[in-house]
Design a protein around this motif. Structure first.
Motif, PDB file in Angstrom:
ATOM      1  N   GLN A 245     -46.563  80.956  72.132  1.00 46.65           N
ATOM      2  CA  GLN A 245     -45.327  80.348  71.637  1.00 46.65           C
ATOM      3  C   GLN A 245     -44.827  81.112  70.416  1.00 46.65           C
ATOM      4  N   LEU A 246     -43.546  81.435  70.439  1.00 47.95           N
ATOM      5  CA  LEU A 246     -42.940  82.204  69.358  1.00 47.95           C
ATOM      6  C   LEU A 246     -42.095  81.296  68.468  1.00 47.95           C
ATOM      7  N   GLY A 247     -41.437  81.915  67.488  1.00 47.99           N
ATOM      8  CA  GLY A 247     -40.640  81.150  66.542  1.00 47.99           C
ATOM      9  C   GLY A 247     -39.194  81.000  66.981  1.00 47.99           C
ATOM     10  N   GLY A 248     -38.300  80.900  65.984  1.00 49.00           N
ATOM     11  CA  GLY A 248     -36.905  80.614  66.254  1.00 49.00           C
ATOM     12  C   GLY A 248     -36.079  81.852  66.543  1.00 49.00           C
ATOM     13  N   HIS A 249     -34.785  81.613  66.770  1.00 47.70           N
ATOM     14  CA  HIS A 249     -33.838  82.681  67.083  1.00 47.70           C
ATOM     15  C   HIS A 249     -33.376  83.391  65.816  1.00 47.70           C
ATOM     16  N   LEU A 250     -32.667  84.487  66.020  1.00 42.87           N
ATOM     17  CA  LEU A 250     -32.054  85.197  64.907  1.00 42.87           C
ATOM     18  C   LEU A 250     -31.099  84.259  64.174  1.00 42.87           C
ATOM     19  N   PRO A 251     -31.084  84.298  62.843  1.00 41.29           N
ATOM     20  CA  PRO A 251     -30.199  83.410  62.081  1.00 41.29           C
ATOM     21  C   PRO A 251     -28.734  83.788  62.271  1.00 41.29           C
ATOM     22  N   TRP A 282     -28.995  87.217  72.558  1.00 40.38           N
ATOM     23  CA  TRP A 282     -29.476  86.545  71.341  1.00 40.38           C
ATOM     24  C   TRP A 282     -30.649  85.618  71.635  1.00 40.38           C
ATOM     25  N   ARG A 283     -30.578  84.891  72.764  1.00 39.14           N
ATOM     26  CA  ARG A 283     -31.636  83.919  73.062  1.00 39.14           C
ATOM     27  C   ARG A 283     -32.948  84.581  73.445  1.00 39.14           C
ATOM     28  N   ASN A 284     -32.923  85.883  73.757  1.00 36.14           N
ATOM     29  CA  ASN A 284     -34.140  86.582  74.172  1.00 36.14           C
ATOM     30  C   ASN A 284     -34.800  87.364  73.043  1.00 36.14           C
ATOM     31  N   ILE A 285     -34.444  87.047  71.817  1.00 34.04           N
ATOM     32  CA  ILE A 285     -35.060  87.638  70.625  1.00 34.04           C
ATOM     33  C   ILE A 285     -35.570  86.497  69.763  1.00 34.04           C
ATOM     34  N   TRP A 306     -40.217  90.320  64.837  1.00 32.86           N
ATOM     35  CA  TRP A 306     -39.505  89.711  65.953  1.00 32.86           C
ATOM     36  C   TRP A 306     -40.124  90.144  67.279  1.00 32.86           C
ATOM     37  N   ARG A 307     -39.805  89.401  68.328  1.00 33.81           N
ATOM     38  CA  ARG A 307     -40.351  89.677  69.655  1.00 33.81           C
ATOM     39  C   ARG A 307     -39.243  89.575  70.706  1.00 33.81           C
ATOM     40  N   LEU A 308     -39.389  90.326  71.796  1.00 35.49           N
ATOM     41  CA  LEU A 308     -38.490  90.254  72.929  1.00 35.49           C
ATOM     42  C   LEU A 308     -39.133  89.423  74.040  1.00 35.49           C
ATOM     43  N   ILE A 309     -38.319  88.668  74.754  1.00 39.01           N
ATOM     44  CA  ILE A 309     -38.809  87.858  75.876  1.00 39.01           C
ATOM     45  C   ILE A 309     -37.881  88.045  77.075  1.00 39.01           C
ATOM     46  N   ASP A 310     -38.288  87.495  78.210  1.00 39.95           N
ATOM     47  CA  ASP A 310     -37.527  87.472  79.465  1.00 39.95           C
ATOM     48  C   ASP A 310     -37.379  88.861  80.078  1.00 39.95           C
ATOM     49  N   PHE A 311     -38.236  89.141  81.059  1.00 37.28           N
ATOM     50  CA  PHE A 311     -38.224  90.465  81.695  1.00 37.28           C
ATOM     51  C   PHE A 311     -38.061  90.390  83.204  1.00 37.28           C
ATOM     52  N   ASP A 312     -37.517  89.288  83.704  1.00 37.32           N
ATOM     53  CA  ASP A 312     -37.357  89.190  85.161  1.00 37.32           C
ATOM     54  C   ASP A 312     -36.270  90.134  85.675  1.00 37.32           C
ATOM     55  N   LEU A 313     -35.382  90.595  84.792  1.00 38.00           N
ATOM     56  CA  LEU A 313     -34.351  91.545  85.195  1.00 38.00           C
ATOM     57  C   LEU A 313     -34.673  92.978  84.768  1.00 38.00           C
ATOM     58  N   ALA A 314     -35.787  93.173  84.104  1.00 35.71           N
ATOM     59  CA  ALA A 314     -36.097  94.490  83.532  1.00 35.71           C
ATOM     60  C   ALA A 314     -36.229  95.548  84.621  1.00 35.71           C
ATOM     61  N   GLN A 315     -36.035  96.794  84.210  1.00 37.18           N
ATOM     62  CA  GLN A 315     -36.170  97.931  85.120  1.00 37.18           C
ATOM     63  C   GLN A 315     -37.182  98.923  84.565  1.00 37.18           C
ATOM     64  N   LYS A 333     -25.327  95.903  68.806  1.00 31.43           N
ATOM     65  CA  LYS A 333     -24.279  96.082  67.798  1.00 31.43           C
ATOM     66  C   LYS A 333     -23.289  94.927  67.852  1.00 31.43           C
ATOM     67  N   THR A 334     -22.930  94.521  69.054  1.00 30.19           N
ATOM     68  CA  THR A 334     -22.012  93.388  69.205  1.00 30.19           C
ATOM     69  C   THR A 334     -22.671  92.093  68.758  1.00 30.19           C
ATOM     70  N   ILE A 335     -23.920  91.900  69.160  1.00 29.34           N
ATOM     71  CA  ILE A 335     -24.631  90.671  68.788  1.00 29.34           C
ATOM     72  C   ILE A 335     -24.716  90.533  67.275  1.00 29.34           C
ATOM     73  N   PHE A 336     -25.136  91.571  66.586  1.00 28.90           N
ATOM     74  CA  PHE A 336     -25.305  91.484  65.134  1.00 28.90           C
ATOM     75  C   PHE A 336     -23.971  91.346  64.415  1.00 28.90           C
ATOM     76  N   ARG A 337     -22.949  91.989  64.935  1.00 28.77           N
ATOM     77  CA  ARG A 337     -21.642  91.843  64.304  1.00 28.77           C
ATOM     78  C   ARG A 337     -21.169  90.391  64.384  1.00 28.77           C
ATOM     79  N   ASN A 338     -21.431  89.739  65.505  1.00 29.18           N
ATOM     80  CA  ASN A 338     -21.029  88.344  65.651  1.00 29.18           C
ATOM     81  C   ASN A 338     -21.958  87.375  64.930  1.00 29.18           C
ATOM     82  N   LEU A 339     -23.209  87.749  64.761  1.00 32.57           N
ATOM     83  CA  LEU A 339     -24.135  86.887  64.013  1.00 32.57           C
ATOM     84  C   LEU A 339     -23.701  86.704  62.568  1.00 32.57           C
ATOM     85  N   VAL A 340     -23.154  87.760  61.976  1.00 33.01           N
ATOM     86  CA  VAL A 340     -22.727  87.660  60.575  1.00 33.01           C
ATOM     87  C   VAL A 340     -21.269  87.246  60.460  1.00 33.01           C
ATOM     88  N   GLY A 341     -20.622  86.955  61.601  1.00 32.49           N
ATOM     89  CA  GLY A 341     -19.265  86.455  61.566  1.00 32.49           C
ATOM     90  C   GLY A 341     -18.204  87.502  61.432  1.00 32.49           C
TER      91      GLY A 341
END
Length: 358
Positions: A245-251, A282-285, A306-315, A333-341
């Motif tokens: 079990q891991l912790g929470g999502h990126l803030p 975002w939900r997979n970090i 941090w950790r990565l999860i969900d690999f059912d689509l991985a190649q 880049k898009t995820i982090f730009r939106n995380l900080v608003g």
């Protein structure tokens, strides 16, 4: 006596789950045995530079000989639900007070989705040396075949008519690796630009031919169809992946100093193995666990937070690290730009809603 060591990931040969299933309306314990993961396809990628030595080869396991212990858990809360299954937190009945079992979760396959979970289990085995480094520790892949009298909560949303659909979906996803995943592969390689669009059966060659053509043309998968379809046709097969079990999502909307580079480095770790997650979200970090040791990354020389999860689509590709991780870095880049608003910069990927935080 306090725990002296973290229990090995292969310590358990069976899994007993309380509180997940019912039989004739009565709660029952499920006893699952260790299953065999399905090897992922090998993707001979035409994009980017290939590794000069071919596909990355998994080194010998550093785990001890597989144990024969039984892990006993009781289902607590549902933590999430995705494409192929549901994740639950569990209470653990520890088999040995001399070892430490970290808090665990179980990922339970949806009905007709055991093959996809078995494929994800293979990626955890493939990345054994990154467990506790860049990805969660995995404590096994377990299965049990049920009968009609059993009820499993996350199976209720799947109608009986889905059996044939799931079988067809799995067949098409395998054939897609030859004829539709890459634009006009079937025309350019197998049909030599025929005017008539062929059906999957018409274009589907032997797997030996696929692999040979893949090596020549650099644009093919080499799937294992028999293994996939064996899983799909067992409509009452329940599969379970046991994970740390891991912790929470990126803030969200807080300074991310140091976090962004750490997460980019995680994807580079997988890229070193030629692995593309294909689901940068975002939900997979998630934050690393506070209850087990964070190991030093063999590629970056520090402990990832941090950790990565969900690999059912991985190649699994033959690409060099830069190219294997390229699409993930673009999404991040898009995820982090939106995380900080910061939504002032237009993004070509904005239409992919799953990749951004509103």
């Amino acid at each position: 006596m306090p725990p002296t060591s973290l229990i090995p990931q292969n310590a358990f040969s069976s899994l007993e789950i309380e509180g997940l299933a019912k039989k004739n309306a009565q709660k029952v314990m499920l006893t699952c045995t260790r299953g065999v993961p399905i090897p992922a396809e090998l993707f001979f990628d035409s994009f980017g530079d290939a590794r000069p030595d071919g596909f990355w080869v998994r080194p010998p396991s550093k785990l001890p000989s597989p144990g024969n212990g039984t892990l006993r858990v009781t289902v607590k809360d549902q933590l999430g639900q995705g494409r192929i299954g549901t994740v639950y937190s569990v209470h653990i009945a520890s088999p040995d007070d001399r070892t430490h079992i970290p808090p665990l979760v179980i990922k339970v396959s949806d009905r007709y989705r055991s093959a996809k979970l078995a494929r994800e289990a293979w990626f955890y085995e493939e990345m054994e040396h990154l467990q506790g480094v860049s990805i969660a520790r995995c404590y096994g892949f377990f299965q049990v075949e049920l009968t009609e009298e059993y009820e499993v909560p996350n199976w209720r949303k799947v109608s009986e008519e889905s059996a044939e659909e799931a079988d067809m979906e799995e067949r098409c996803s395998l054939k897609e690796s030859v004829w539709s995943r890459e634009s006009k592969i079937y025309d350019a390689v197998m049909m030599e630009e025929t005017a008539q669009t062929p059906t999957p059966d018409e274009v589907f060659p032997s797997w030996e031919d696929v692999e040979e053509q893949g090596r020549k043309r650099r644009a093919f998968f080499t799937p294992n169809p028999a293994a996939h379809l064996t899983f799909v046709r067992k409509h009452h097969l329940i599969s379970v992946l046991v994970l740390e079990q891991l912790g929470g999502h990126l803030p969200i909307r807080v300074p991310l100093e140091g976090i962004e580079q750490d997460v980019h480095d995680l994807h580079d770790d997988l890229g070193m193995l030629g692995i593309r997650t294909q689901d940068t979200h975002w939900r997979n970090i998630l934050a690393a666990s506070d209850t087990s040791e964070k190991l030093i990354c063999p590629y970056h020389g520090y402990r990832h937070a941090w950790r990565l999860i969900d690999f059912d689509l991985a190649q699994k590709t033959d690409q060099q690290m830069k190219w294997a991780a390229e699409s993930a870095h673009s999404c991040l880049k898009t995820i982090f730009r939106n995380l900080v608003g910061d939504n002032t910069k237009p993004s070509k990927r904005r239409r992919h809603k799953d990749w951004v935080i509103s």
